[in-house]
Design a protein around this motif. Structure first.
Motif, PDB file in Angstrom:
ATOM      1  N   VAL A 223       2.887 -13.275  -3.325  1.00  0.00           N
ATOM      2  CA  VAL A 223       4.159 -13.775  -2.806  1.00  0.00           C
ATOM      3  C   VAL A 223       3.995 -14.270  -1.370  1.00  0.00           C
ATOM      4  N   GLU A 224       3.132 -13.600  -0.617  1.00  0.00           N
ATOM      5  CA  GLU A 224       2.887 -13.999   0.778  1.00  0.00           C
ATOM      6  C   GLU A 224       2.080 -15.287   0.855  1.00  0.00           C
ATOM      7  N   LEU A 225       1.115 -15.476  -0.052  1.00  0.00           N
ATOM      8  CA  LEU A 225       0.231 -16.645  -0.004  1.00  0.00           C
ATOM      9  C   LEU A 225       0.893 -17.906  -0.544  1.00  0.00           C
ATOM     10  N   PHE A 226       1.921 -17.743  -1.395  1.00  0.00           N
ATOM     11  CA  PHE A 226       2.637 -18.883  -1.966  1.00  0.00           C
ATOM     12  C   PHE A 226       4.095 -18.808  -1.509  1.00  0.00           C
ATOM     13  N   PRO A 227       4.398 -19.323  -0.337  1.00  0.00           N
ATOM     14  CA  PRO A 227       5.712 -19.108   0.274  1.00  0.00           C
ATOM     15  C   PRO A 227       6.892 -19.679  -0.505  1.00  0.00           C
ATOM     16  N   SER A 228       6.646 -20.655  -1.385  1.00  0.00           N
ATOM     17  CA  SER A 228       7.741 -21.261  -2.160  1.00  0.00           C
ATOM     18  C   SER A 228       7.799 -20.730  -3.588  1.00  0.00           C
ATOM     19  N   LEU A 229       7.096 -19.642  -3.858  1.00  0.00           N
ATOM     20  CA  LEU A 229       6.956 -19.129  -5.223  1.00  0.00           C
ATOM     21  C   LEU A 229       8.301 -18.727  -5.828  1.00  0.00           C
ATOM     22  N   GLU A 230       8.552 -19.233  -7.055  1.00  0.00           N
ATOM     23  CA  GLU A 230       9.774 -18.893  -7.790  1.00  0.00           C
ATOM     24  C   GLU A 230       9.484 -18.292  -9.158  1.00  0.00           C
ATOM     25  N   TRP A 231       8.284 -18.538  -9.676  1.00  0.00           N
ATOM     26  CA  TRP A 231       7.927 -18.103 -11.032  1.00  0.00           C
ATOM     27  C   TRP A 231       6.555 -17.448 -10.976  1.00  0.00           C
ATOM     28  N   MET A 232       6.440 -16.192 -11.469  1.00  0.00           N
ATOM     29  CA  MET A 232       5.150 -15.495 -11.408  1.00  0.00           C
ATOM     30  C   MET A 232       4.956 -14.651 -12.666  1.00  0.00           C
ATOM     31  N   SER A 233       3.757 -14.734 -13.231  1.00  0.00           N
ATOM     32  CA  SER A 233       3.389 -13.910 -14.385  1.00  0.00           C
ATOM     33  C   SER A 233       2.195 -13.034 -14.026  1.00  0.00           C
ATOM     34  N   PHE A 234       2.375 -11.723 -14.176  1.00  0.00           N
ATOM     35  CA  PHE A 234       1.301 -10.752 -13.971  1.00  0.00           C
ATOM     36  C   PHE A 234       1.063  -9.960 -15.252  1.00  0.00           C
ATOM     37  N   ALA A 235       1.413 -10.524 -16.382  1.00  0.00           N
ATOM     38  CA  ALA A 235       1.323  -9.832 -17.661  1.00  0.00           C
ATOM     39  C   ALA A 235      -0.109  -9.387 -17.957  1.00  0.00           C
ATOM     40  N   SER A 236      -0.227  -8.241 -18.631  1.00  0.00           N
ATOM     41  CA  SER A 236      -1.510  -7.706 -19.093  1.00  0.00           C
ATOM     42  C   SER A 236      -2.492  -7.420 -17.966  1.00  0.00           C
ATOM     43  N   ASN A 237      -1.993  -7.128 -16.777  1.00  0.00           N
ATOM     44  CA  ASN A 237      -2.789  -6.547 -15.692  1.00  0.00           C
ATOM     45  C   ASN A 237      -2.343  -5.092 -15.566  1.00  0.00           C
ATOM     46  N   LYS A 238      -3.264  -4.150 -15.641  1.00  0.00           N
ATOM     47  CA  LYS A 238      -2.890  -2.730 -15.654  1.00  0.00           C
ATOM     48  C   LYS A 238      -2.590  -2.242 -14.230  1.00  0.00           C
ATOM     49  N   ILE A 239      -1.423  -2.659 -13.726  1.00  0.00           N
ATOM     50  CA  ILE A 239      -1.047  -2.321 -12.350  1.00  0.00           C
ATOM     51  C   ILE A 239      -0.166  -1.075 -12.287  1.00  0.00           C
ATOM     52  N   HIS A 240       0.206  -0.540 -13.455  1.00  0.00           N
ATOM     53  CA  HIS A 240       0.964   0.718 -13.548  1.00  0.00           C
ATOM     54  C   HIS A 240       2.307   0.613 -12.814  1.00  0.00           C
ATOM     55  N   ASP A 241       2.768   1.702 -12.212  1.00  0.00           N
ATOM     56  CA  ASP A 241       4.109   1.727 -11.614  1.00  0.00           C
ATOM     57  C   ASP A 241       4.076   1.374 -10.137  1.00  0.00           C
ATOM     58  N   LEU A 242       5.181   0.816  -9.682  1.00  0.00           N
ATOM     59  CA  LEU A 242       5.344   0.480  -8.267  1.00  0.00           C
ATOM     60  C   LEU A 242       5.847   1.717  -7.527  1.00  0.00           C
ATOM     61  N   VAL A 243       4.994   2.262  -6.673  1.00  0.00           N
ATOM     62  CA  VAL A 243       5.345   3.447  -5.893  1.00  0.00           C
ATOM     63  C   VAL A 243       5.581   2.995  -4.451  1.00  0.00           C
ATOM     64  N   VAL A 244       6.817   3.127  -4.001  1.00  0.00           N
ATOM     65  CA  VAL A 244       7.173   2.691  -2.648  1.00  0.00           C
ATOM     66  C   VAL A 244       6.872   3.814  -1.667  1.00  0.00           C
ATOM     67  N   PRO A 245       6.009   3.570  -0.677  1.00  0.00           N
ATOM     68  CA  PRO A 245       5.673   4.619   0.283  1.00  0.00           C
ATOM     69  C   PRO A 245       6.855   4.926   1.200  1.00  0.00           C
ATOM     70  N   PRO A 246       6.970   6.168   1.681  1.00  0.00           N
ATOM     71  CA  PRO A 246       8.022   6.506   2.646  1.00  0.00           C
ATOM     72  C   PRO A 246       7.900   5.648   3.898  1.00  0.00           C
ATOM     73  N   PRO A 247       9.009   5.376   4.590  1.00  0.00           N
ATOM     74  CA  PRO A 247       8.970   4.498   5.781  1.00  0.00           C
ATOM     75  C   PRO A 247       7.994   4.961   6.852  1.00  0.00           C
ATOM     76  N   SER A 248       7.795   6.276   6.977  1.00  0.00           N
ATOM     77  CA  SER A 248       6.926   6.806   8.030  1.00  0.00           C
ATOM     78  C   SER A 248       5.445   6.737   7.683  1.00  0.00           C
ATOM     79  N   THR A 249       5.137   6.400   6.411  1.00  0.00           N
ATOM     80  CA  THR A 249       3.748   6.380   5.966  1.00  0.00           C
ATOM     81  C   THR A 249       3.032   5.142   6.478  1.00  0.00           C
ATOM     82  N   CYS A 250       1.817   5.335   6.943  1.00  0.00           N
ATOM     83  CA  CYS A 250       0.984   4.220   7.413  1.00  0.00           C
ATOM     84  C   CYS A 250       0.261   3.615   6.213  1.00  0.00           C
ATOM     85  N   THR A 251       0.624   2.408   5.818  1.00  0.00           N
ATOM     86  CA  THR A 251       0.029   1.783   4.646  1.00  0.00           C
ATOM     87  C   THR A 251       0.038   0.269   4.825  1.00  0.00           C
TER      88      THR A 251
END
Length: 697
Positions: A223-251
């Motif tokens: 999303v950062e590399l394609f600033p005008s991106l509107e359509w994206m497919s990531f199907a069949s990549n085993k990326i599992h669940d999106l875990v959002v780090p706590p705000p205080s976490t350095c990541t």
């Protein structure tokens, strides 16, 4: 010797560097043949000749590629040693670990695996031809030819090559496809990343399906590399669940609400998602999303995952857990949740009821047993739904879908491959669905003509009136009411004097009580009977006048007018037959009629029928079924095709070959399993013998 020693040292260093890159349960790899797998173990293997050599234990996406379940027989102790366990079963994102194949694992030498390539500008440029590259088809002629029926070679022309090439210039690309290229990460060097940002300012669509990505960080980078991106497919990549780090976490992962606000279409099908919480996080990330595909993931925890935006629903069924509505996704129009292990409409699917623009909801291949939508719900819920797909469900009763009538904007429905439709047949299922959900205009991608709707409603009234006659004649339906049953009260003014008079007020109280209960059940089973009976009075009267001892109606009442047309080579010029056939006629009898009229043996016939507006004809594929079973209606056209005997032989041969191949594969798997079991037995016997020897000493 010095040269050999140097070579060994270099190989060991290379192997060690590869091992350092492998992360257990995360890293994705591919082999030389392009098969994908997940790393489950890194280290020495007990069955290897070299006990110090490092291997990668992997679980293949294609389980037939594997050889074992992660365990081996130790070369030194002759005992079973388990290095890892396989976890996922191919073709089922919702299966439990216990259902995983025991043959999906393998051990690979590190120099035999490929951890993928980086995504950068050079890789993308390699996918598209340069403007100044040599022409593929000079003078519009490709360097290939096709052989004609007369045996001559004919050149193949390729027109407009420069126009195609002009549209393929990287700087002007509107959409980019990098599907299945073995990409595992994004270039990290700042200079290379800036090159991509500058080059792809106009790019709006990126397809990265079927690569080796293993976490959500790659999506944030894209999303950062394609600033005008509107359509994206990531199907069949085993990326599992999106875990959002706590705000205080350095990541390195930065997460902000509305961060992907430009994104309108997102495809995360079959990404090994295990929690609905990921969908809730996407709700915050993508406020302007219009289409979301999350099919073939496990979202069974949908009823328990909390978004904190709603406290429940006062209108929810008291027997079900109130569902917490989603209030994000205000622009979402299409949601695909096929094969996501969703079991309840009330506590799970209703979470999407407040999405104001949701038009298409795909729920195919989920074990949902019924759809529950009250009239009160539809005043504020699912207000824009026009298309529902629920094929492959567990619905086994008509009352499981009848509440769809409350969705006034519903125009298209996909409903098949469930216990109910499989039991009653294609024709009856289609007619029953059309009659029970009158507002739909398309069923299973086939347009519903006014004529077909009329026939379906008449069939509904006819079937219901016969059951009503049984009740009013004093016959109990309790013994033969089927599971879908729910019948209900009648209004004497609607059913007619002849029918209502058969239930005498002087009858014994017990009989009246039984009749009353059966009538209550009747109205629940046929909720539209009263309205459709008024609409089809003539059909109702014909049914009411039929003999009370037979309830099957006369042949004339159940006959249909059809045109029978030959599509066979020898008889395709014959005039079509115009026949009036009873709905009870078997397909076998129809084939005999066609054989006499068109001179084609029954064994060579393949019959189909179609009605006005049908996109595709329906095959009459069972000689023992009746034409009524398939839903052949008045005005239908029956097509007689001639079977290609040679094609059938080739098909039979292919089937036989495939059967033999499966048998051989099963034998190999069985022999391998037996070998493991024998080795296990020998290991235990050897261990027992060693123990006995030690005790004797």
């Amino acid at each position: 010797a010095a040269i050999m020693s140097s070579s060994i040292t270099t190989t060991a260093t290379t192997t060690s560097s590869i091992a350092d890159k492998l992360i257990v349960d995360k890293t994705r790899i591919q082999d030389a043949d392009g098969f994908y797998a997940t790393v489950r173990y890194v280290g020495p293997v007990a069955s290897a000749k070299n006990s110090k050599e490092i291997y990668a234990g992997v679980e293949w996406d294609d389980e037939t590629r594997g050889k074992h379940d992660g365990s081996v027989i130790c070369r030194r102790t002759n005992q079973i040693v388990r290095h890892f366990s396989v976890r996922n079963s191919t073709n089922s994102s919702t299966s439990s670990p216990s259902s995983a194949s025991s043959q999906a694992g393998s051990f690979l030498r590190l120099n035999k695996i490929d951890t993928g390539v980086e995504l950068d500008l050079k890789l993308i440029q390699s996918r598209y031809v340069d403007q100044d590259a040599p022409l593929v088809a000079p003078n519009n002629i490709l360097p290939y030819s096709a052989r004609t029926s007369s045996g001559r070679e004919k050149p193949i022309e390729f027109l407009g090559e420069m126009k195609v090439r002009k549209r393929q210039q990287v700087g002007d690309l509107h959409d980019i496809s990098l599907r299945g290229m073995g990409i595992s990460n994004i270039a990290s060097e700042e200079r290379r990343r800036k090159e991509m940002v500058d080059m792809f300012v106009k790019t709006k669509e990126v397809d990265l399906a079927g690569n080796l990505f293993s976490d959500w960080g790659a999506l944030f980078d894209i999303v950062e590399l394609f600033p005008s991106l509107e359509w994206m497919s990531f199907a069949s990549n085993k990326i599992h669940d999106l875990v959002v780090p706590p705000p205080s976490t350095c990541t390195t992962l930065t997460f902000q609400e509305g961060q992907w606000s430009n994104l309108k279409v997102l495809n995360v099908k079959n990404v090994a998602m295990k929690s609905f919480q990921t969908i809730l996080e996407l709700e915050k990330l993508c406020p302007n999303l219009e289409q979301l595909c999350a099919a073939y993931n496990d979202l069974s925890d949908m009823d328990s995952a909390q978004s904190g935006t709603d406290s429940g629903d006062a209108n929810a069924n008291a027997n079900d857990t109130p569902s917490v509505a989603l209030h994000g996704f205000q622009q979402l129009k299409m949601l695909d949740l096929a094969s996501c292990n969703i079991t309840s409409w009330t506590s799970q699917v209703r979470r999407f009821r407040k999405l104001p623009k949701l038009e298409t909801l795909i729920l195919d291949d989920n074990p949902i047993t019924s759809i529950v939508i009250s009239k009160v719900d539809t005043e504020m819920d699912f207000v824009s739904i026009s298309n529902i797909q629920i094929a492959g469900s567990s619905i086994n009763q008509w009352n499981g879908i009848e509440s769809l009538t409350n969705l006034k904007n519903l125009k298209s429905l996909r409903f098949r491959k469930c216990p109910l439709t499989d039991t009653i047949g294609t024709g009856e299922a289609r007619a029953g669905t059309i009659a029970r959900i009158p507002q739909i205009e398309q069923l299973n991608a086939s347009h519903i003509s006014e004529k077909e709707r009329l026939e379906a409603e008449r069939r509904y009234v006819s079937t219901a009136s016969k059951e009503l006659l049984k009740i009013t004649s004093g016959l109990s339906l309790s013994s033969n009411t089927n599971k879908e049953g729910d019948f209900s009260d009648k209004k004497s003014g609607v059913y007619g004097n002849d029918i209502s008079s058969s239930s005498s007020s002087n009858a014994p109280t017990e009989v009246n009580v039984v009749a009353s209960k059966e009538k209550d059940l009747f109205h629940k089973k046929y909720p539209l009977f009263e309205d459709l009976m008024v609409k089809h009075k003539e059909t109702m009267m014909a049914a009411a006048q039929s003999s009370s001892s037979s309830f099957n109606g006369t042949i004339s009442n159940n006959a249909v007018n059809v045109n029978i047309r030959s599509m066979a080579v020898e008889s395709c010029t014959h005039e079509p037959l115009q026949k009036r056939l009873p709905s009870s006629m078997k397909v076998e009898r129809l084939k005999i009629m066609c054989s006499r009229a068109f001179g084609l043996d029954m064994e060579l016939q393949r019959l189909h029928f179609r009605t006005e507006g049908d996109a595709f004809p329906t095959e009459l594929d069972d000689d023992e079924n009746t034409i009524g079973y398939y839903g052949v209606s008045d005005g239908a056209e029956i097509l007689m095709n001639e079977i290609d005997v040679e094609a059938v032989k080739r098909e039979d041969k292919n089937k036989a070959d495939m059967y033999k191949k499966r048998i051989r594969e099963q034998e190999v798997a069985s022999n391998a399993l037996q070998a493991v079991q024998k080795n296990d037995i020998r290991a235990h016997l050897a261990a027992a013998e060693n123990s006995a020897n030690r005790l004797s000493k």
